[in-house]
Design an enzyme around this catalytic site. Structure first.
Site, PDB file in Angstrom:
ATOM      1  N   GLU A 124       0.833  -1.205   0.000  1.00 14.41           N
ATOM      2  CA  GLU A 124       0.000   0.000   0.000  1.00 14.41           C
ATOM      3  C   GLU A 124       0.870   1.258   0.000  1.00 14.41           C
ATOM      4  OE1 GLU A 124      -3.250  -0.066  -0.432  1.00 14.41           O
ATOM      5  OE2 GLU A 124      -3.017  -2.237  -0.570  1.00 14.41           O
ATOM      6  N   ASP A 205       4.240  -3.799  -5.909  1.00 13.32           N
ATOM      7  CA  ASP A 205       4.925  -5.000  -5.435  1.00 13.32           C
ATOM      8  C   ASP A 205       6.439  -4.803  -5.446  1.00 13.32           C
ATOM      9  OD1 ASP A 205       2.711  -6.534  -4.835  1.00 13.32           O
ATOM     10  OD2 ASP A 205       2.618  -7.488  -6.807  1.00 13.32           O
TER      11      ASP A 205
END
Length: 271
Positions: A124, A205
């Site tokens: 996040e 990621d």
């Protein structure tokens, strides 16, 4: 209730400003979107869920230290009682600027260890650091501005009444038809948005790996998320390319396994 208020406000704007309603509606929805994004977590969500501070201070300190490396100051970390509605697991940030509140679903806390939770939050943080939300807001608002003006011009021209042979032309009839036609016209653009969203997920990621350096926890967290959220592990490639906002789970795990990470970022964040 909120939907009813929004629709009522939109129709009132159209009635009050027949020549410029498209502009005022665009501005109204911009303000409403920002309200829902930044104010709703403090005003609306507490009406339906209970938020309690995380008692595990060791985990709170680990979260604060990790996110501080990314330039995010954590004001407080809360647990949300999401389990009373579903087993869906999630974690998210709320707040304006660099100071954020962290919200962890109780379902997430029950199924993941601390390293896995940190991996989810690092992902996040990647969205925030790469300004994905800001980019999506800008792109959405620019597109909405163009679409609303196009809708205004089409409704003014009366072309829909001619094409569909509407004997008693009304604004509402044309609006319903335009919504139907617009859905067909916009369908071919769906894979473009899906592609951009999947690219953002890969970037997040990659950033999460640079920030945490914990590939195994990223993968195990993703597996648990896929299980809890009943993800389709092997969707048809064409369907996934067209509709999926995230890479399919198996493909995403392979991508994480092959991550090299940004060397400069890893040195900076692990220092």
């Amino acid at each position: 209730i909120v939907t009813g208020i929004v629709i009522t406000a939109g129709l009132w704007i159209i009635q009050s400003s027949p020549d410029f309603w498209w502009l005022w509606i665009w501005a109204f929805f911009l303000v409403f979107s920002l309200f829902m994004m930044y104010i709703s977590p403090y005003v609306i969500e507490p009406l339906f869920n209970k938020f309690s501070p995380i008692e595990d201070q060791i985990m709170v300190e680990r979260i604060q230290r990790m996110l501080m490396k990314a330039g995010i100051t954590v004001s407080r970390v809360f647990r949300m009682d999401a389990s009373k509605r579903s087993r869906h697991t999630n974690a998210y940030f709320s707040g304006i600027g660099r100071v954020k509140r962290i919200i962890l679903y109780d379902t997430l806390l029950e199924t993941m260890d601390q390293d896995e939770i940190l991996a989810v939050l690092a992902h996040e943080a990647g969205h925030w650091k790469r300004r994905h939300i800001l980019k999506m807001i800008v792109a959405t608002e620019v597109l909405s501005f163009i679409v609303l003006y196009g809708v205004f011009r089409i409704l003014q021209s009366g072309i829909l009444a001619d094409i569909f042979l509407i004997q008693h032309e009304t604004f509402f009839a044309e609006l319903v038809i335009l919504g139907f036609v617009g859905g067909i016209i916009s369908l071919p653009f769906t894979p473009i948005g899906s592609f951009i969203s999947r690219r953002f997920e890969r970037e997040a990621d990659s950033f999460a790996f640079s920030l945490s350096g914990n590939r195994d926890s990223m993968i195990s967290a993703l597996i648990k998320l896929a299980k809890d959220n009943l993800s389709n592990l092997h969707p048809h490639p064409l369907y996934a390319a067209f509709y999926y906002s995230h890479p399919p789970v198996v493909q995403r795990i392979e991508q994480i396994k092959n991550l090299k990470g940004d060397v400069e970022d890893r040195v900076k964040y692990q220092r």
